[in-house]
Write a protein that holds these residues in place. Structure first.
Motif, PDB file in Angstrom:
ATOM      1  N   PHE A 193       0.874  -1.081   0.107  1.00  0.00           N
ATOM      2  CA  PHE A 193      -0.054   0.106   0.247  1.00  0.00           C
ATOM      3  C   PHE A 193       1.074   1.390   0.269  1.00  0.00           C
ATOM      4  O   PHE A 193       0.504   2.696  -0.187  1.00  0.00           O
ATOM      5  N   ALA A 194       1.838   1.261   0.430  1.00  0.00           N
ATOM      6  CA  ALA A 194       2.847   2.139   0.614  1.00  0.00           C
ATOM      7  C   ALA A 194       3.573   2.514  -1.018  1.00  0.00           C
ATOM      8  O   ALA A 194       3.486   4.091  -1.358  1.00  0.00           O
ATOM      9  N   ALA A 195       3.566   1.913  -1.712  1.00  0.00           N
ATOM     10  CA  ALA A 195       4.373   1.698  -2.839  1.00  0.00           C
ATOM     11  C   ALA A 195       3.413   2.275  -3.853  1.00  0.00           C
ATOM     12  O   ALA A 195       3.975   2.737  -4.922  1.00  0.00           O
ATOM     13  N   TYR A 196       2.308   2.165  -3.706  1.00  0.00           N
ATOM     14  CA  TYR A 196       1.139   1.984  -4.680  1.00  0.00           C
ATOM     15  C   TYR A 196      -0.001   2.678  -4.693  1.00  0.00           C
ATOM     16  O   TYR A 196      -0.948   2.020  -3.583  1.00  0.00           O
ATOM     17  N   ASP A 197      -0.836   3.400  -5.439  1.00  0.00           N
ATOM     18  CA  ASP A 197      -1.838   3.872  -5.539  1.00  0.00           C
ATOM     19  C   ASP A 197      -3.057   3.253  -6.418  1.00  0.00           C
ATOM     20  O   ASP A 197      -2.644   4.031  -7.610  1.00  0.00           O
ATOM     21  N   ALA A 198      -4.563   2.872  -5.955  1.00  0.00           N
ATOM     22  CA  ALA A 198      -5.193   1.704  -7.458  1.00  0.00           C
ATOM     23  C   ALA A 198      -6.095   3.635  -7.878  1.00  0.00           C
ATOM     24  O   ALA A 198      -5.765   4.645  -7.610  1.00  0.00           O
ATOM     25  N   TYR A 199      -6.432   3.438  -8.781  1.00  0.00           N
ATOM     26  CA  TYR A 199      -7.220   4.112  -9.237  1.00  0.00           C
ATOM     27  C   TYR A 199      -8.079   5.127  -8.676  1.00  0.00           C
ATOM     28  O   TYR A 199      -8.014   6.240  -8.159  1.00  0.00           O
ATOM     29  N   TRP A 200      -9.389   4.678  -7.497  1.00  0.00           N
ATOM     30  CA  TRP A 200     -10.193   5.034  -6.817  1.00  0.00           C
ATOM     31  C   TRP A 200      -8.760   6.020  -5.663  1.00  0.00           C
ATOM     32  O   TRP A 200      -9.714   6.984  -5.740  1.00  0.00           O
ATOM     33  N   VAL A 201      -8.001   5.041  -5.662  1.00  0.00           N
ATOM     34  CA  VAL A 201      -7.373   5.865  -4.225  1.00  0.00           C
ATOM     35  C   VAL A 201      -6.712   7.376  -5.123  1.00  0.00           C
ATOM     36  O   VAL A 201      -6.600   7.859  -3.843  1.00  0.00           O
ATOM     37  N   ARG A 202      -6.619   7.504  -5.585  1.00  0.00           N
ATOM     38  CA  ARG A 202      -5.790   8.521  -6.536  1.00  0.00           C
ATOM     39  C   ARG A 202      -7.057   9.741  -6.979  1.00  0.00           C
ATOM     40  O   ARG A 202      -6.563  10.864  -7.277  1.00  0.00           O
ATOM     41  N   ARG A 203      -8.477   9.175  -6.794  1.00  0.00           N
ATOM     42  CA  ARG A 203      -8.937   9.963  -6.545  1.00  0.00           C
ATOM     43  C   ARG A 203      -9.532  10.591  -5.267  1.00  0.00           C
ATOM     44  O   ARG A 203     -11.125  10.076  -5.121  1.00  0.00           O
ATOM     45  N   SER A 204      -8.744  10.048  -4.342  1.00  0.00           N
ATOM     46  CA  SER A 204      -9.551  10.735  -3.034  1.00  0.00           C
ATOM     47  C   SER A 204     -10.109   9.799  -2.201  1.00  0.00           C
ATOM     48  O   SER A 204     -11.300  10.250  -1.225  1.00  0.00           O
ATOM     49  N   TRP A 205     -10.851   8.430  -2.835  1.00  0.00           N
ATOM     50  CA  TRP A 205     -11.250   7.374  -1.716  1.00  0.00           C
ATOM     51  C   TRP A 205      -9.774   6.926  -1.332  1.00  0.00           C
ATOM     52  O   TRP A 205      -8.923   6.960  -1.270  1.00  0.00           O
ATOM     53  N   ALA A 206     -10.470   6.318  -0.167  1.00  0.00           N
ATOM     54  CA  ALA A 206      -9.782   5.336   1.344  1.00  0.00           C
ATOM     55  C   ALA A 206      -8.534   4.405  -0.150  1.00  0.00           C
ATOM     56  O   ALA A 206      -8.894   3.429  -0.806  1.00  0.00           O
ATOM     57  N   GLN A 207      -7.846   3.896   0.511  1.00  0.00           N
ATOM     58  CA  GLN A 207      -6.997   2.596   0.513  1.00  0.00           C
ATOM     59  C   GLN A 207      -7.510   1.275   0.615  1.00  0.00           C
ATOM     60  O   GLN A 207      -7.284   0.547  -0.719  1.00  0.00           O
ATOM     61  N   GLN A 208      -7.978   1.309   1.817  1.00  0.00           N
ATOM     62  CA  GLN A 208      -8.995   0.497   2.107  1.00  0.00           C
ATOM     63  C   GLN A 208     -10.280   0.541   2.601  1.00  0.00           C
ATOM     64  O   GLN A 208     -10.848   1.619   3.421  1.00  0.00           O
ATOM     65  N   ALA A 209     -11.111  -0.648   2.956  1.00  0.00           N
ATOM     66  CA  ALA A 209     -12.668   0.088   3.075  1.00  0.00           C
ATOM     67  C   ALA A 209     -13.473  -1.325   3.270  1.00  0.00           C
ATOM     68  O   ALA A 209     -13.699  -1.972   1.981  1.00  0.00           O
ATOM     69  N   GLN A 210     -13.318  -1.065   4.551  1.00  0.00           N
ATOM     70  CA  GLN A 210     -14.004  -2.345   4.479  1.00  0.00           C
ATOM     71  C   GLN A 210     -16.030  -2.231   4.338  1.00  0.00           C
ATOM     72  O   GLN A 210     -15.993  -1.220   4.967  1.00  0.00           O
ATOM     73  N   VAL A 211     -16.379  -2.994   4.265  1.00  0.00           N
ATOM     74  CA  VAL A 211     -18.129  -2.610   4.436  1.00  0.00           C
ATOM     75  C   VAL A 211     -18.502  -2.589   5.845  1.00  0.00           C
ATOM     76  O   VAL A 211     -18.060  -2.830   6.475  1.00  0.00           O
ATOM     77  N   LYS A 212     -19.558  -0.545   5.535  1.00  0.00           N
ATOM     78  CA  LYS A 212     -20.224  -0.670   7.234  1.00  0.00           C
ATOM     79  C   LYS A 212     -21.441  -1.273   6.491  1.00  0.00           C
ATOM     80  O   LYS A 212     -21.904  -1.170   5.780  1.00  0.00           O
ATOM     81  N   THR A 213     -22.283  -1.551   8.525  1.00  0.00           N
ATOM     82  CA  THR A 213     -23.149  -1.821   8.656  1.00  0.00           C
ATOM     83  C   THR A 213     -24.576  -0.911   8.093  1.00  0.00           C
ATOM     84  O   THR A 213     -24.156   0.471   8.148  1.00  0.00           O
ATOM     85  N   GLN A 214     -25.183  -1.433   7.337  1.00  0.00           N
ATOM     86  CA  GLN A 214     -26.716  -0.555   7.050  1.00  0.00           C
ATOM     87  C   GLN A 214     -27.073  -1.280   6.677  1.00  0.00           C
ATOM     88  O   GLN A 214     -28.101  -2.441   6.587  1.00  0.00           O
TER      89      GLN A 214
END
Ligand code: MTE
Ligand code: MO
Length: 532
Positions: free
Chosen positions: A401-422
């Motif tokens: 994660f330190a070396a690479y940001d994926a597509y959405w991460v470069r667009r201000s979304w979090a690197q990691q995201a567990q589903v939140k209870t809904q």
């Protein structure tokens, strides 16, 4: 500007507008043909559209998704058409005043299209050709029409005679317009035929593809999982109702016969390159998983539940020599890349911790639909789609994660995201008109990989009431719920909240979708009125 526009100004303007639009139509038709002969993604409209999608600020994108939902691509397409029409008219008007300038502008737009195409993922120099061909044709047609149109109003020509030279030339201009439009229609039709032919191999490969029999079949969905409340969708979402969220303006149609997957990167001691048959030579499992999108607002529609069939990704990584970080492996991020250049980063730990992280080939008993990632996609229970569910998979690379940001991460979304209870109220709908008496309030609740233990409903901020839950189909799927309400006359607000399998109660704090998913309780306002 002339104080008294000459009488010639109006026909000249008409000539300009018509020439501009016809030149644009001809150019686009030829560009489409050139793109269909090469890669459909290289069409100037698709390339510019894709670049617009990639460059759109997150706030605008989220606004567009909120406003237009999954029609956002249609709206973008219409927007591009409106802009193109305006540009065509402008260029045509310029052409009748200053033809060289208009030809230069046309060339400029060709360059913009070419650059957009070259900037797309997986682009080669050939992808510049459709835009350049289109610009060349467009400029040629513009030149022809404007020079022909010029002669329709020679200075000092007789303005009264209907049989004057001007009118003859006007007929010639008209014939030229009709001829170019007819030729463009032919070229456009050819482009469509060729495009259909290009994807015919992929379509045939999907028709031929027989799903493997699962080594470990999933047990049937428990009878009580589906509460069959009117207004509540089925427990397993039919493919055609399954939400679709991706950046692809043209759905990639991958030929299963030529598909390959490459697994490589940090900590991979045995890199793999597999075709579909080799992949499916491994044990195949079946598992029910609910997929949700991080862009889903509280109460929103971007959630679907399917029975997936595929190979366990954790086992495959182990085969390649990968160890999870908890066992000293150097890579903590698995970057999936799709054939259309999407990159999606998933924690290696989550993929290898024993959960049913899959390279899926089947969805609800059939090969994946093209729109949902045929031939192979990822699905990982418990993680939002943008960090786990890469469609049209082409490559898996291990990194950090330190070396690479994926597509959405470069667009201000979090690197990691567990589903939140809904929890979501599906019936009654907001602003529904109800009659006093019994009303079944029902919906779904999800907390993938933690499970749902409890759902509660309250009316007008009163005390929380227990809803009845559908039978759990494991911890990785949503659960339906229903609460019988004795509705009384008046306006009421219904609210819902869930408790996940760890005992954590869903937070009522309202947050937006960026950067790692919305929180808050879904609320629905209804009107209860005695009829008659
Ligand atoms: N190649 C590719 N895969 C992708 C995406 C994409 O844009 N391109 N979008 C992701 C997102 S944000 C979600 S929520 C899921 C949605 O999967 P679905 O369209 O099958 O519902 O796909 C994921 N996989
Ligand atoms: Mo998503």
């Amino acid at each position: 500007m002339e104080a008294h526009p000459s009488r010639g100004a109006r026909p000249r303007r008409t000539t300009g507008v018509v020439s501009g639009i016809v030149a644009a139509v001809a150019g686009l038709a030829c560009a489409q043909l050139a793109a269909a002969a090469g890669r459909p993604e290289a069409s100037p409209v698709t390339a510019v559209g894709g670049a617009v999608v990639d460059l759109t600020p997150v706030a605008v994108r989220e606004w567009a998704i909120r406003l237009f939902g999954t029609s956002d691509k249609l709206v973008l397409g219409l927007g591009i058409l409106v802009v193109l029409a305006a540009v065509a008219v402008g260029t045509g008007l310029l052409a009748v005043r200053h033809l060289p300038a208009a030809l230069a502008v046309t060339g400029g737009f060709g360059l913009v299209g070419a650059l957009a195409a070259l900037s797309r993922p997986e682009a080669s120099w050939r992808d510049a050709l459709p835009s350049l061909v289109g610009a060349l044709v467009s400029a040629g047609v513009l030149y022809l029409l404007v020079t022909a149109g010029r002669r329709t109003r020679p200075a000092g020509a007789a303005r009264d005679g209907t049989d004057g030279a001007g009118s003859m030339d006007r007929r010639r201009f008209g014939r030229l317009v009709v001829a170019v439009l007819a030729a463009s229609a032919g070229v456009g039709l050819g482009a469509q035929r060729l495009g259909a032919h290009g994807s015919a191999d992929a379509t045939a490969s999907r028709a031929r593809f027989r799903l493997p029999r699962p080594t470990v079949p999933a047990p049937p969905v428990p009878a009580g999982a589906d509460l069959r409340v009117p207004g509540l969708g089925p427990f397993l979402t039919p493919d055609q109702d399954f939400y679709r969220v991706d950046t692809a303006l043209v759905v990639p149609r991958v030929d299963a016969e030529t598909w390959r997957l490459r697994i490589h990167g940090e900590g991979v001691t045995r890199p793999l390159e597999l075709d579909l048959r080799q992949l499916l030579a491994r044990p195949v499992v079946e598992h029910d998983i609910t997929l949700t999108c991080v862009s889903n607002e509280v109460g929103g529609p971007y959630a679907g539940n399917a029975r997936w069939l595929g190979v366990r990704l954790g086992d495959l990584l182990r085969e390649a020599g990968v160890r999870p970080p908890s066992q000293g492996g150097p890579a903590d991020q698995l970057v999936a890349r799709s054939v259309d250049g999407m990159t999606i980063g998933t924690p290696v730990e989550a993929v290898m911790d024993g959960r049913a992280a899959l390279l899926a080939v089947g969805m609800n008993g059939r090969p994946l639909p093209f729109a949902h990632g045929f031939p192979v996609r990822m699905v990982v229970p418990g993680l939002y789609g943008y960090v786990s569910a890469c469609k049209w998979l082409a490559e898996l690379r291990l990194t950090t994660f330190a070396a690479y940001d994926a597509y959405w991460v470069r667009r201000s979304w979090a690197q990691q995201a567990q589903v939140k209870t809904q929890a979501r109220i599906d019936t009654p709908r907001s602003y529904a008109d109800l009659s006093p008496g019994p009303v079944a309030v029902a919906g779904v609740a999800w907390a993938q990989h933690r499970g749902i233990d409890r759902v509660q409903v309250r009316v007008d901020g009163g005390s929380w009431q227990e809803a009845r839950l559908g039978t759990a189909d494991g911890a990785d799927t949503w659960r339906q719920w229903v609460w019988p309400w004795q509705a009384t006359a008046g306006r009421h607000t219904l609210e819902v909240r869930a408790t996940d399998g760890t005992g954590a109660v869903q937070t009522g704090v309202r947050t937006g979708t960026v950067p790692d998913g919305a929180t808050g309780w879904h609320a629905v306002d209804v009107d209860v009125r005695a009829l008659g």
